[in-house]
Design a protein around this motif. Structure first.
Motif, PDB file in Angstrom:
ATOM      1  N   GLU A   1     -30.359  53.314  24.827  1.00  0.00           N
ATOM      2  CA  GLU A   1     -30.388  52.147  23.946  1.00  0.00           C
ATOM      3  C   GLU A   1     -31.533  51.224  24.337  1.00  0.00           C
ATOM      4  O   GLU A   1     -31.837  51.052  25.510  1.00  0.00           O
ATOM      5  N   HIS A   2     -32.183  50.643  23.315  1.00  0.00           N
ATOM      6  CA  HIS A   2     -33.225  49.641  23.537  1.00  0.00           C
ATOM      7  C   HIS A   2     -32.801  48.367  22.819  1.00  0.00           C
ATOM      8  O   HIS A   2     -32.390  48.412  21.664  1.00  0.00           O
ATOM      9  N   ALA A   3     -32.907  47.236  23.503  1.00  0.00           N
ATOM     10  CA  ALA A   3     -32.541  45.943  22.911  1.00  0.00           C
ATOM     11  C   ALA A   3     -33.738  45.004  22.993  1.00  0.00           C
ATOM     12  O   ALA A   3     -34.416  44.929  24.029  1.00  0.00           O
ATOM     13  N   PHE A   4     -33.994  44.288  21.887  1.00  0.00           N
ATOM     14  CA  PHE A   4     -35.154  43.401  21.826  1.00  0.00           C
ATOM     15  C   PHE A   4     -34.782  42.079  21.163  1.00  0.00           C
ATOM     16  O   PHE A   4     -33.969  42.037  20.240  1.00  0.00           O
ATOM     17  N   ASP A   5     -35.419  41.007  21.616  1.00  0.00           N
ATOM     18  CA  ASP A   5     -35.246  39.708  20.976  1.00  0.00           C
ATOM     19  C   ASP A   5     -35.910  39.749  19.599  1.00  0.00           C
ATOM     20  O   ASP A   5     -37.008  40.297  19.442  1.00  0.00           O
ATOM     21  N   ALA A   6     -35.238  39.155  18.610  1.00  0.00           N
ATOM     22  CA  ALA A   6     -35.756  39.202  17.241  1.00  0.00           C
ATOM     23  C   ALA A   6     -35.861  37.824  16.607  1.00  0.00           C
ATOM     24  O   ALA A   6     -36.085  37.712  15.407  1.00  0.00           O
ATOM     25  N   GLY A   7     -35.688  36.766  17.391  1.00  0.00           N
ATOM     26  CA  GLY A   7     -35.845  35.430  16.853  1.00  0.00           C
ATOM     27  C   GLY A   7     -34.604  34.926  16.145  1.00  0.00           C
ATOM     28  O   GLY A   7     -33.534  35.541  16.191  1.00  0.00           O
ATOM     29  N   GLU A   8     -34.753  33.793  15.475  1.00  0.00           N
ATOM     30  CA  GLU A   8     -33.626  33.137  14.812  1.00  0.00           C
ATOM     31  C   GLU A   8     -33.109  33.966  13.649  1.00  0.00           C
ATOM     32  O   GLU A   8     -33.874  34.412  12.798  1.00  0.00           O
ATOM     33  N   ALA A   9     -31.805  34.171  13.612  1.00  0.00           N
ATOM     34  CA  ALA A   9     -31.190  34.954  12.537  1.00  0.00           C
ATOM     35  C   ALA A   9     -30.718  34.045  11.416  1.00  0.00           C
ATOM     36  O   ALA A   9     -31.010  34.276  10.247  1.00  0.00           O
ATOM     37  N   GLY A  10     -29.956  33.028  11.732  1.00  0.00           N
ATOM     38  CA  GLY A  10     -29.468  32.118  10.701  1.00  0.00           C
ATOM     39  C   GLY A  10     -28.160  32.574  10.111  1.00  0.00           C
ATOM     40  O   GLY A  10     -27.822  33.758  10.088  1.00  0.00           O
ATOM     41  N   LEU A  11     -27.429  31.611   9.565  1.00  0.00           N
ATOM     42  CA  LEU A  11     -26.087  31.867   9.050  1.00  0.00           C
ATOM     43  C   LEU A  11     -26.092  32.799   7.846  1.00  0.00           C
ATOM     44  O   LEU A  11     -25.214  33.629   7.677  1.00  0.00           O
ATOM     45  N   TYR A  12     -27.110  32.680   6.981  1.00  0.00           N
ATOM     46  CA  TYR A  12     -27.119  33.451   5.741  1.00  0.00           C
ATOM     47  C   TYR A  12     -28.155  34.578   5.752  1.00  0.00           C
ATOM     48  O   TYR A  12     -28.539  35.108   4.721  1.00  0.00           O
ATOM     49  N   SER A  13     -28.603  34.941   6.940  1.00  0.00           N
ATOM     50  CA  SER A  13     -29.596  36.008   7.066  1.00  0.00           C
ATOM     51  C   SER A  13     -28.941  37.283   7.580  1.00  0.00           C
ATOM     52  O   SER A  13     -28.046  37.236   8.420  1.00  0.00           O
ATOM     53  N   SER A  14     -29.399  38.430   7.086  1.00  0.00           N
ATOM     54  CA  SER A  14     -28.889  39.711   7.575  1.00  0.00           C
ATOM     55  C   SER A  14     -29.663  40.177   8.795  1.00  0.00           C
ATOM     56  O   SER A  14     -29.387  41.235   9.351  1.00  0.00           O
ATOM     57  N   GLY A  15     -30.659  39.374   9.212  1.00  0.00           N
ATOM     58  CA  GLY A  15     -31.410  39.700  10.417  1.00  0.00           C
ATOM     59  C   GLY A  15     -32.737  40.361  10.128  1.00  0.00           C
ATOM     60  O   GLY A  15     -33.247  40.354   9.007  1.00  0.00           O
ATOM     61  N   ALA A  16     -33.316  40.950  11.164  1.00  0.00           N
ATOM     62  CA  ALA A  16     -34.639  41.557  11.070  1.00  0.00           C
ATOM     63  C   ALA A  16     -34.635  42.798  10.180  1.00  0.00           C
ATOM     64  O   ALA A  16     -33.638  43.502  10.071  1.00  0.00           O
ATOM     65  N   THR A  17     -35.766  43.049   9.554  1.00  0.00           N
ATOM     66  CA  THR A  17     -35.972  44.308   8.839  1.00  0.00           C
ATOM     67  C   THR A  17     -36.282  45.393   9.869  1.00  0.00           C
ATOM     68  O   THR A  17     -37.145  45.201  10.731  1.00  0.00           O
ATOM     69  N   ILE A  18     -35.589  46.520   9.800  1.00  0.00           N
ATOM     70  CA  ILE A  18     -35.781  47.615  10.756  1.00  0.00           C
ATOM     71  C   ILE A  18     -36.144  48.884   9.997  1.00  0.00           C
ATOM     72  O   ILE A  18     -35.484  49.235   9.016  1.00  0.00           O
ATOM     73  N   LEU A  19     -37.191  49.570  10.443  1.00  0.00           N
ATOM     74  CA  LEU A  19     -37.613  50.832   9.830  1.00  0.00           C
ATOM     75  C   LEU A  19     -37.832  51.884  10.917  1.00  0.00           C
ATOM     76  O   LEU A  19     -38.269  51.560  12.022  1.00  0.00           O
ATOM     77  N   PHE A  20     -37.548  53.144  10.582  1.00  0.00           N
ATOM     78  CA  PHE A  20     -37.865  54.281  11.451  1.00  0.00           C
ATOM     79  C   PHE A  20     -38.918  55.150  10.769  1.00  0.00           C
ATOM     80  O   PHE A  20     -38.899  55.310   9.543  1.00  0.00           O
ATOM     81  N   SER A  21     -39.822  55.718  11.565  1.00  0.00           N
ATOM     82  CA  SER A  21     -40.771  56.678  11.009  1.00  0.00           C
ATOM     83  C   SER A  21     -40.024  57.950  10.619  1.00  0.00           C
ATOM     84  O   SER A  21     -38.912  58.209  11.088  1.00  0.00           O
ATOM     85  N   GLU A  22     -40.626  58.738   9.762  1.00  0.00           N
ATOM     86  CA  GLU A  22     -39.973  59.941   9.238  1.00  0.00           C
ATOM     87  C   GLU A  22     -39.528  60.881  10.342  1.00  0.00           C
ATOM     88  O   GLU A  22     -38.474  61.514  10.251  1.00  0.00           O
ATOM     89  N   ASP A  23     -40.318  60.984  11.411  1.00  0.00           N
ATOM     90  CA  ASP A  23     -39.994  61.893  12.524  1.00  0.00           C
ATOM     91  C   ASP A  23     -39.177  61.218  13.628  1.00  0.00           C
ATOM     92  O   ASP A  23     -38.954  61.803  14.690  1.00  0.00           O
ATOM     93  N   ALA A  24     -38.751  59.970  13.389  1.00  0.00           N
ATOM     94  CA  ALA A  24     -37.955  59.211  14.367  1.00  0.00           C
ATOM     95  C   ALA A  24     -38.674  59.077  15.709  1.00  0.00           C
ATOM     96  O   ALA A  24     -38.050  58.967  16.760  1.00  0.00           O
ATOM     97  N   ARG A  25     -39.977  59.084  15.663  1.00  0.00           N
ATOM     98  CA  ARG A  25     -40.778  58.884  16.879  1.00  0.00           C
ATOM     99  C   ARG A  25     -40.999  57.391  17.147  1.00  0.00           C
ATOM    100  O   ARG A  25     -41.133  56.972  18.286  1.00  0.00           O
TER     101      ARG A  25
END
Length: 349
Positions: A83-107
């Motif tokens: 597992e990797h955990a990273f700080d992502a800044g302020e989320a806020g009450l009405y935010s779903s959080g950071a946008t996360i994407l994976f490359s096609e090969d999951a690299r």
């Protein structure tokens, strides 16, 4: 001590342990859960926001954020405890959080980072805009690379190895514009090759989109001088850039088909008879065969009633069989005779 006496002593101790355990369990069951009475407890309560799984199912990413304050992005391997955990800044009450994407090969994984709560407060006091940045993570070792001032990003779909990052326009751009003119929306687009860390900068980009296979990247040029605007395309294999359309116009709503074999866009131009821009649909197909064909539709060609035009508020969409293009229409406001004359006089100066 007799053997029989020892055995009965052990049995008695065992019964007392069970009795004590049972009593503790009953006490726990009969004790009501502690309510969240303090507002600080409520705001600190962490929840899972938006989540995504890699295409091969090997990685799972999600946001873990309090109701108020800074959140984290968690990237977890599904087959083990890595597992990797990273700080992502302020989320806020009405935010779903950071946008996360994976490359096609999951690299690789990429995610957005917002300013921290403290940073956001400082920016607000200074009356400065709040902007996000982006992090690229090598999932093999968890190494993170950050890129500043990134408002949108995307991997190259089925062609792993490329990432595009759309930068914010500089603050000076808005301040330098004549407010009577259309806003210049273009900003730098960074094309980044993950294997070599090579960067290619493309200027004045308003929108971008990869086709399904990731073999072609298209973008809209929106510059200070509208005569430089247009739609351009890069062949990701050869690196060749070509112009699909250009002219003194304003383009918007790039739309590939799901298969990536056809493309459409809206092109708006000033018209002496109307207060609004009049839009046309420009469409291309034949990308799968290499014989690209271009066609267009405007209000005159469609023989729409006077006062009606193609809507800029709905992206054009090819039908599944590529037999036609769907788009919206809307009412447009006509210029009065005096306004038409003034416009004509200005054009003749």
């Amino acid at each position: 001590m007799k053997k029989s006496t020892l055995i009965w002593s052990l049995v008695l101790c065992f019964i007392m342990v069970l009795s004590g355990s049972s009593t503790a369990q009953e006490k726990a069951e009969n004790t009501p859960p502690k309510p969240l009475e303090d507002i600080a407890d409520i705001l600190a309560w962490k929840t899972i926001g938006s989540s995504v799984i890699s295409k091969n199912g090997e990685w799972f990413g999600y946001n873990l954020s309090p109701q108020e304050g800074d959140g984290k992005v968690i990237l977890k391997q599904t087959r083990n405890d890595k597992e990797h955990a990273f700080d992502a800044g302020e989320a806020g009450l009405y935010s779903s959080g950071a946008t996360i994407l994976f490359s096609e090969d999951a690299r690789w994984a990429a995610f957005s980072i917002q300013p921290t709560t403290k940073e956001a407060e400082t920016l607000k006091k200074q009356k400065k805009p709040s902007t996000s940045k982006m992090a690229l993570v090598d999932l093999s070792n968890g190494k993170k690379t950050e890129f500043e001032q990134v408002r949108a990003f995307a991997f190259s779909n089925e062609n792993p190895g490329w990432l595009v990052m759309h930068k914010y326009a500089p603050e000076s751009q808005d301040k330098s514009l004549d407010k009577s003119l259309d806003k210049w929306k273009g900003s730098d687009l960074i094309l980044y090759e993950t294997a070599t860390k090579t960067r290619l900068t493309i200027g004045n980009v308003a929108e971008f989109a990869f086709d399904k296979k990731g073999g072609r990247l298209v973008w809209i040029v929106d510059a200070a001088d509208p005569s430089s605007n247009g739609v351009q395309m890069r062949d990701m294999k050869t690196g060749v850039i070509s112009s699909l359309d250009s002219g003194k116009a304003w383009y918007k709503s790039l739309a590939w088909t799901k298969k990536g074999d056809a493309l459409a866009v809206l092109r708006g131009m000033e018209n002496d008879a109307y207060k609004d821009k009049m839009y046309k649909v420009i469409a291309w197909n034949g990308f799968s065969t290499g014989k690209i064909e271009k066609t267009s539709f405007c209000h005159k060609k469609l023989k729409l009633d006077e006062g009606w035009g193609i809507s800029p508020n709905r992206a054009p969409l090819w039908t599944d069989d590529l037999g036609g293009v769907l788009f919206g229409i809307h009412e447009v406001e006509m210029k009065e005779a005096e306004e038409k004359k003034e416009g004509k006089d200005e054009a003749e100066k």
